[in-house]
Design a protein around this motif. Structure first.
Motif, PDB file in Angstrom:
ATOM      1  N   GLU A 262       2.388   6.118  -3.253  1.00 25.84           N
ATOM      2  CA  GLU A 262       3.362   6.924  -3.984  1.00 25.84           C
ATOM      3  C   GLU A 262       3.064   6.923  -5.482  1.00 25.84           C
ATOM      4  O   GLU A 262       3.160   7.965  -6.148  1.00 25.84           O
ATOM      5  CB  GLU A 262       4.774   6.398  -3.720  1.00 25.84           C
TER       6      GLU A 262
ATOM      7  N   HIS B 210      -4.269   1.127   3.198  1.00 19.59           N
ATOM      8  CA  HIS B 210      -3.183   1.345   4.159  1.00 19.59           C
ATOM      9  C   HIS B 210      -3.720   1.673   5.555  1.00 19.59           C
ATOM     10  O   HIS B 210      -2.948   1.968   6.470  1.00 19.59           O
ATOM     11  CB  HIS B 210      -2.290   2.488   3.660  1.00 19.59           C
TER      12      HIS B 210
ATOM     13  N   SER C 184       0.807  -1.220   0.000  1.00 19.02           N
ATOM     14  CA  SER C 184       0.000   0.000   0.000  1.00 19.02           C
ATOM     15  C   SER C 184       0.843   1.275   0.000  1.00 19.02           C
ATOM     16  O   SER C 184       0.447   2.278  -0.602  1.00 19.02           O
ATOM     17  CB  SER C 184      -0.956   0.003   1.189  1.00 19.02           C
ATOM     18  N   GLU C 185       2.000   1.276   0.663  1.00 20.96           N
ATOM     19  CA  GLU C 185       2.827   2.487   0.659  1.00 20.96           C
ATOM     20  C   GLU C 185       3.307   2.805  -0.753  1.00 20.96           C
ATOM     21  O   GLU C 185       3.296   3.971  -1.179  1.00 20.96           O
ATOM     22  CB  GLU C 185       4.010   2.305   1.602  1.00 20.96           C
ATOM     23  N   GLU C 186       3.726   1.776  -1.497  1.00 22.90           N
ATOM     24  CA  GLU C 186       4.153   1.998  -2.880  1.00 22.90           C
ATOM     25  C   GLU C 186       2.959   2.400  -3.738  1.00 22.90           C
ATOM     26  O   GLU C 186       3.087   3.212  -4.663  1.00 22.90           O
ATOM     27  CB  GLU C 186       4.792   0.727  -3.431  1.00 22.90           C
TER      28      GLU C 186
ATOM     29  N   ARG D 241      -5.139   4.705   0.129  1.00 22.59           N
ATOM     30  CA  ARG D 241      -5.131   5.163   1.519  1.00 22.59           C
ATOM     31  C   ARG D 241      -5.971   4.242   2.391  1.00 22.59           C
ATOM     32  O   ARG D 241      -5.575   3.893   3.515  1.00 22.59           O
ATOM     33  CB  ARG D 241      -5.674   6.586   1.601  1.00 22.59           C
TER      34      ARG D 241
END
Length: 458
Positions: free
Chosen positions: A91, A120, A86-88, A117
């Motif tokens: 971005e 995540h 989710s972080e990638e 979001r």
């Protein structure tokens, strides 16, 4: 050099696509040569087939050939999200948003960012991006899609925040009587400071709530609320009463709430119980602490008709005058009728009693409020009108031989303009008039207020 660079890109694309299709089990995949459009199409097929890992490899291969390819960038973000990265995904979604030019591109980039979001665990930020998606949506169908997703995310979010801001010009911000001349015991008195002062009241409110499910049909709410009000007196008011300051009429309040709700199996009734602790300030000084217990029950009794009852018990401790400590209770009966076409009508009937050692506080009251409104805009406006009446009888005489008796009447009109919203927040205009009649002229008053505010429309 340029041709060599393009050739290397094409070679990288071919190798990645071949590896991806081999991993997917495509026969002869090692010999396939795909265009950028074909690669994107295959990536979509892999996403639909539940293979985001292969889709990611294909998308990255296509981006080697053209890093500016927005649809492929969005496919990459979707694949990363489905793979739990989710972080990638966030971005990559941000990069897609930055590269979006048209309303349609910005809409889908916002939607993608909201989904990333939410995956995540950032549901609050997901709601922000869904509001942005609704704002930039190129047509009503896509706007409705963003609003639907927003409501779904909000319903599954354990915490909720409500913020409000208002500006309210008034011809009587201090609630003064209509006249500063009054008679007691046959004598005439004049209070030069007891005159209506015009000005503007600025209000800011915030409510924060966290919900904990306790059973299949029950939940517990933990809440905190605060409100700030500041007054700016007009030049006329300052000339009328020299030395008058807006700070003298400032109000602050904080409130904590513990509330339990349960709903019927068919969703046809709702019961609740709440404990509320509150503290109020006035003019910068601590005014009172209060503890309140609320009990409520409402039920749908017919098509479009809901009846409810609410009881409240409150104990108030005053910090300015201990004599004004009070204990009060109230009972409210409510009926709401919803008509075909979106109109609704509500009637609230309340009986309340307050016990206190102060003759200026101990009283009984009866109130009625009739409200009518629409749930669908008419020419871009969502109107609501309310008429209120209250009869207050004080328990013991304080000024003269008679006990004080007041009658309060009022009307208010509220206009919400949902079609002028920005990210789901629309302007609201309200006008209210209230009049108090009393058997003691000292307590008779009138006020006309204009309220300008902002409210969420979804």
């Amino acid at each position: 050099m340029h041709r060599a660079h393009v050739s290397l890109r094409g070679l990288g694309l071919s190798l990645l696509c071949a590896a991806a299709l081999l991993a997917a089990g495509a026969p002869g995949a090692g010999e396939l040569r795909l265009s950028r459009e074909d690669t994107r199409a295959r990536a979509v097929e892999m996403m639909d087939a539940g293979r985001p890992d292969i889709a990611l490899m294909l998308a990255e291969g296509a981006l080697l050939a053209d890093p500016e390819d927005l649809p492929t960038l969005m496919l990459k973000a979707r694949a990363l999200r489905d793979l739990g990265r989710s972080e990638e995904a966030i971005e990559t979604s941000r990069e897609a948003w930055n590269r979006s030019d048209t309303a349609k591109e910005r809409f889908f980039a916002s939607l993608l960012m909201a989904q990333s979001r939410a995956s995540h665990g950032q549901r609050g930020l997901a709601q922000f991006w869904l509001r942005r998606a609704a704002q930039v949506a190129p047509d009503e169908r896509l706007e409705a899609l963003a609003v639907r997703d927003f409501r779904h995310v909000r319903a599954t979010t354990p915490w909720r925040v409500k913020l409000g801001f208002s500006v309210a010009p008034s011809d009587n911000v201090n609630g003064a009587p209509k006249t500063n001349t009054f008679s007691l015991g046959g004598l005439q008195f004049i209070n030069p400071a007891a005159v209506p002062l015009s000005g503007v009241r600025f209000g800011l409110k915030g409510d924060f709530r966290y919900t904990i499910p306790t059973a299949d049909r029950s939940r517990l709410h933990l809440g905190f609320g605060t409100s700030l009000e500041r007054v700016r007196l007009s030049r006329e008011a300052r000339n009328k009463v020299p030395g008058a300051r807006g700070a003298d009429y400032a109000r602050n309040a904080v409130e904590t709430r513990l509330e339990w709700e349960t709903i019927g199996v068919k969703g046809d009734w709702l019961g609740r119980a709440a404990l509320v602790l509150a503290r109020d300030w006035e003019g910068g000084a601590l005014l009172a602490d209060a503890a309140r217990v609320e009990l409520g029950y409402s039920r749908a009794v017919a098509q479009g008709l809901e009846l409810g009852v609410e009881a409240a018990f409150e104990a108030t401790k005053r910090h300015d005058q201990r004599l004004r400590d009070a204990r009060s209770q109230s009972l409210t009966l409510r009926g709401t009728k919803r008509f075909d076409g979106g109109a609704w009508l509500r009637l609230d009937l309340t009986g309340a009693g307050t016990a206190s050692d102060s003759a200026a506080v101990a009283r009984d009251a009866r109130r009625a409020v009739l409200s009518y409104g629409l749930s669908k805009p008419v020419k871009g406006v969502l109107p609501q009108i309310a008429v209120n009446w209250e009869q207050v009888e004080f328990d013991r005489p304080l000024y003269g031989p008679e006990t004080r008796s007041d009658t309060v009447r009022g009307v208010s009109v509220n206009l919400l303009m949902p079609e002028l919203d920005y990210m789901g927040f629309a302007p609201e205009i309200g006008v209210s008039f209230n009049e108090r009649r009393s058997n003691y002229s000292l307590f008779e008053s009138e006020s006309t207020d204009l309220r300008l505010g902002i409210r969420s429309v979804f």
